[in-house]
Scaffold this motif. Structure first.
Motif, PDB file in Angstrom:
ATOM      1  N   GLN A  55     -13.254  28.465 -11.009  1.00  0.00           N
ATOM      2  CA  GLN A  55     -14.509  28.718 -10.301  1.00  0.00           C
ATOM      3  C   GLN A  55     -14.357  29.873  -9.311  1.00  0.00           C
ATOM      4  O   GLN A  55     -15.273  30.697  -9.165  1.00  0.00           O
ATOM      5  CB  GLN A  55     -14.946  27.441  -9.572  1.00  0.00           C
ATOM      6  CG  GLN A  55     -15.405  26.337 -10.522  1.00  0.00           C
ATOM      7  CD  GLN A  55     -15.363  24.962  -9.908  1.00  0.00           C
ATOM      8  OE1 GLN A  55     -15.343  23.964 -10.630  1.00  0.00           O
ATOM      9  NE2 GLN A  55     -15.331  24.862  -8.587  1.00  0.00           N
ATOM     10  N   GLU A  56     -13.235  29.924  -8.659  1.00  0.00           N
ATOM     11  CA  GLU A  56     -12.967  31.018  -7.714  1.00  0.00           C
ATOM     12  C   GLU A  56     -12.932  32.361  -8.456  1.00  0.00           C
ATOM     13  O   GLU A  56     -13.458  33.367  -7.974  1.00  0.00           O
ATOM     14  CB  GLU A  56     -11.637  30.751  -7.012  1.00  0.00           C
ATOM     15  CG  GLU A  56     -11.339  31.688  -5.860  1.00  0.00           C
ATOM     16  CD  GLU A  56     -10.085  31.281  -5.119  1.00  0.00           C
ATOM     17  OE1 GLU A  56      -9.539  32.127  -4.400  1.00  0.00           O
ATOM     18  OE2 GLU A  56      -9.654  30.119  -5.259  1.00  0.00           O
ATOM     19  N   TYR A  98     -19.958  21.911 -11.870  1.00  0.00           N
ATOM     20  CA  TYR A  98     -20.118  22.862 -10.778  1.00  0.00           C
ATOM     21  C   TYR A  98     -21.309  23.782 -11.017  1.00  0.00           C
ATOM     22  O   TYR A  98     -22.043  24.130 -10.089  1.00  0.00           O
ATOM     23  CB  TYR A  98     -18.826  23.669 -10.641  1.00  0.00           C
ATOM     24  CG  TYR A  98     -18.870  24.794  -9.629  1.00  0.00           C
ATOM     25  CD1 TYR A  98     -18.862  24.516  -8.270  1.00  0.00           C
ATOM     26  CD2 TYR A  98     -18.897  26.114 -10.048  1.00  0.00           C
ATOM     27  CE1 TYR A  98     -18.879  25.551  -7.347  1.00  0.00           C
ATOM     28  CE2 TYR A  98     -18.915  27.146  -9.130  1.00  0.00           C
ATOM     29  CZ  TYR A  98     -18.905  26.863  -7.774  1.00  0.00           C
ATOM     30  OH  TYR A  98     -18.929  27.883  -6.862  1.00  0.00           O
ATOM     31  N   ALA A 132     -11.072  24.468  -9.828  1.00  0.00           N
ATOM     32  CA  ALA A 132     -11.435  25.220  -8.627  1.00  0.00           C
ATOM     33  C   ALA A 132     -10.913  26.656  -8.704  1.00  0.00           C
ATOM     34  O   ALA A 132     -11.581  27.601  -8.262  1.00  0.00           O
ATOM     35  CB  ALA A 132     -10.872  24.515  -7.388  1.00  0.00           C
TER      36      ALA A 132
END
Length: 315
Positions: free
Chosen positions: A307-308, A55, A304
């Motif tokens: 990452q958030e 990412y 995810a």
């Protein structure tokens, strides 16, 4: 999910990872790849640390490979120091055997020391991912069940491990780390392993809560300049939330079965490949690859979530 979590961020970061099997990107792949495996998940899927690295525009390779009779090799371009079986500070991890006959299980503390000895201080363009404690919890719970130690001794050991992990986070900041992601331990009592224990995982859950509470308490006690560089990620709440609504999250099977049909002695997801999936798409429909490790889809969901969390503090 916010658009900035779906799209790659404008800023690129180098990812460094310390921890255990949940973060291991392929320490034992030279041996496990012979059986179609390589990581502790539904291979060939990636673990969460790899997904986070991708990412941010990076590739995460193992810092060391070997174990199980394969000579240990240092990889100069490897920044994935996490190793399956590792404990926070004790070298006697899960699967460790003398003379490199089993897992390497370099403790998380030694992983950090190894990085510093090779690369010097951390740099501003790096995100450091830090996890640990799950093996300390499992080993101490098992020792109590086998009457080797008392519950009070197990609790003391787990508190010590949590304090040591928090101390490692602080030492990483002192060595230049500006973005140190500290992940607590998900509820070991609610894994397929926990459900098979005589108490249905109650002791494992209690030790997990004790570890996480101690970790949070010690992290809060750090000096402000250290605390400001630490980004905590609550894996415990995340996994319990997914478990409570697993069907809405796209899973078909929660913690009542595993995605990989494995036979002893190869009963770890380290050896899991599509050839032994319970169903062809088990990597996407099951939550757990084996008794404790997430499937590819669950790793991606957790990545995810990380990452958030990072999106709120990275620029």
């Amino acid at each position: 999910m916010p658009d900035d979590i779906i799209n790659p961020p404008a800023t690129r970061y180098q990812i460094i990872s310390f921890g255990d099997s949940l973060s291991d990107v392929g320490t034992y792949a030279p041996m496990a790849s012979k059986f179609g495996g390589g990581r502790f998940t539904t291979n060939p899927g990636q673990v969460w640390t790899q997904v986070v690295a991708n990412y941010y525009g990076a590739t995460l390779n193992p810092a060391f490979t070997g174990g199980f009779g394969v000579p240990i090799k240092a990889n100069p371009d490897g920044y994935g120091y996490a190793q399956g079986g590792s404990r926070v500070a004790d070298p006697a991890g899960e699967g460790n055997l003398p003379n490199n006959a089993g897992a390497i299980t370099l403790p998380v503390a030694a992983q950090v020391q190894s990085f510093l000895a090779t690369h010097g201080n951390f740099k501003p363009n790096q995100i450091i991912l830090l996890n640990g404690g799950g093996n300390d919890i499992k080993i101490n719970e098992r020792a109590v069940a086998e009457n080797k130690i008392t519950p009070a001794m197990a609790a003391d050991n787990v508190r010590t491990a949590a304090s040591e992990l928090a101390g490692l986070a602080g030492s990483i900041v002192q060595a230049g780390g500006r973005r140190v992601v500290v992940v607590n331990v998900s509820d070991v009592g609610k894994t397929p392993l926990g459900l098979t224990r005589p108490d249905s995982g109650v002791a494992l859950t209690q030790l997990t809560v004790l570890f996480n509470d101690t970790l949070a308490q010690v992290l809060r006690a750090h000096q402000p300049e250290v605390t400001n560089a630490i980004i905590t990620v609550d894996a415990f709440s995340f996994f319990n939330r997914i478990l409570a609504s697993y069907q809405a999250e796209g899973f078909v099977v929660s913690n009542t079965a595993v995605a990989c049909n494995l036979s002893p002695p190869y009963n770890s997801s380290l050896f899991c490949s599509p050839q032994v999936y319970a169903v062809p798409n088990a990597d996407q429909t099951y939550m757990f690859a084996d008794e404790v490790h997430p499937t590819t889809r669950l790793h991606a969901r957790f990545a995810a979530y990380v990452q958030e969390r990072l999106a709120t503090v990275t620029h």
